[in-house]
Scaffold this active site. Structure first.
Site, PDB file in Angstrom:
ATOM      1  N   ASP A 179      34.364  94.086  82.742  1.00 37.31           N
ATOM      2  CA  ASP A 179      34.928  94.805  83.878  1.00 37.31           C
ATOM      3  C   ASP A 179      34.612  96.297  83.716  1.00 37.31           C
ATOM      4  O   ASP A 179      33.462  96.660  83.506  1.00 37.31           O
ATOM      5  CB  ASP A 179      36.433  94.496  83.971  1.00 37.31           C
TER       6      ASP A 179
ATOM      7  N   HIS B 176      37.012  85.988  87.250  1.00 34.40           N
ATOM      8  CA  HIS B 176      36.735  87.329  86.743  1.00 34.40           C
ATOM      9  C   HIS B 176      37.072  87.517  85.272  1.00 34.40           C
ATOM     10  O   HIS B 176      36.404  88.257  84.566  1.00 34.40           O
ATOM     11  CB  HIS B 176      37.528  88.342  87.579  1.00 34.40           C
TER      12      HIS B 176
END
Length: 314
Positions: free
Chosen positions: A108, A290
């Site tokens: 991320d 994610h």
């Protein structure tokens, strides 16, 4: 086995005028460093499943809570969270341990920091392993301005920049609910809602999908953000345009051997031009969303260790 992992105890390390809370394992493997860089809204603890596998494979594992997170320093100035500061913390961490370079792993926002580190200080980066967020191409227009034109003012990154303090306050008012709702897997697609999606998420009383982690693991993240608040982490986003300017003079091509791990169900789009900017890249796709290394820990470890073994054979 994965449920019984003991995460290392932290130490505070002084770097670049701040203190970083650093979790370290595998000191017996000194000389073979690998630095794991978390994203938002995360914590070093997000790498808990990778630590035993990397130590067993002979790596000295170094996991900082980056500036603004956990018990690391939280400077008050927005500009103190730009890519020069974030990358500088990592090079200073290498200096602290006496390393010329290391393998860097990012997820991320941590991936964006590792990409930036490789551009600004290529001599300090041996190999790159990034999860979820691919290389961000530096186009002709600053990133927030570009996102505002393409995605509008309610897009979360634009909102964080144009309405500073608004999201921060909502997340802090609903810390547990926001993180519980954020850390999910198998989330079904939903219709677009008006407003800013992450503020809506924080205010939602009913989570969607399945929990990503146990209640006790979630409590680690909730406790950390109840202490730190969210503004420091959001200040990373508030430097997107500053970073665009700071990277203007950098060679945009990353030459290090690189592994890019995508989640096929991640909402972050894959790069269509990754090989243009990262010519020595290998790509792995996992069936997940994610939170790749937490949702698919064993597959993530396997992908990382197999790739590192292949690299060492050259």
């Amino acid at each position: 086995m994965l449920d019984s992992i003991v995460f290392p105890k932290p130490t505070l390390v002084s770097v670049s005028g701040v203190e970083l809370e650093v979790f370290e394992a595998g000191q017996q493997n000194a000389g073979n460093p690998i630095v794991l860089c978390h994203g938002w809204p995360e914590h070093a603890f997000s790498w808990r499943y990778q630590v035993p596998a990397l130590v067993a494979a002979g790596y000295h594992v170094i996991i900082p809570n980056q500036r603004g997170y956990g018990n690391s320093s939280r400077p008050s100035e927005v500009a103190d969270y730009d890519i020069e500061h974030l990358a500088g913390d990592l090079t200073a961490l290498l200096d602290h341990y006496g390393y010329d370079d290391a393998i860097f792993v990012g997820h991320d926002w941590g991936a964006l920091v590792v990409w930036g580190l490789a551009l600004l200080h290529p001599e300090r980066v041996d190999k790159v392993i990034n999860l979820s967020v691919p290389y961000l191409e530096r186009g002709p227009k600053p990133w927030v301005e570009f996102m505002e034109d393409m995605l509008g003012g309610d897009f979360y990154i634009v909102h964080f920049n144009r309405q500073p303090g608004v999201a921060d306050a909502v997340f802090e008012e609903h810390t547990f609910q926001f993180l519980r709702n954020m850390y999910r897997k198998n989330v079904p697609p939903s219709a677009h809602e008006p407003g800013m999606a992450l503020i809506n998420l924080a205010k939602s009383e009913i989570p969607r999908g399945d929990p990503l982690m146990s209640d006790s693991d979630l409590a680690v993240f909730v406790s950390a953000f109840e202490t730190s608040g969210f503004t420091a982490g959001l200040n990373w986003y508030r430097n997107f345009d500053r970073n665009w300017h700071l990277l203007a003079g950098a060679n945009p091509v990353i030459q290090q051997p690189t592994l890019m791990i995508y989640g096929d169900r991640d909402i972050v789009p894959k790069s269509k031009r990754l090989e243009e900017f990262v010519p020595n890249v290998d790509v792995v796709n996992l069936d997940c969303g994610h939170w790749i290394q937490q949702e698919r820990p064993e597959e993530t470890n396997e992908a990382i260790l197999n790739w590192l073994e292949e690299q060492s054979a050259y």
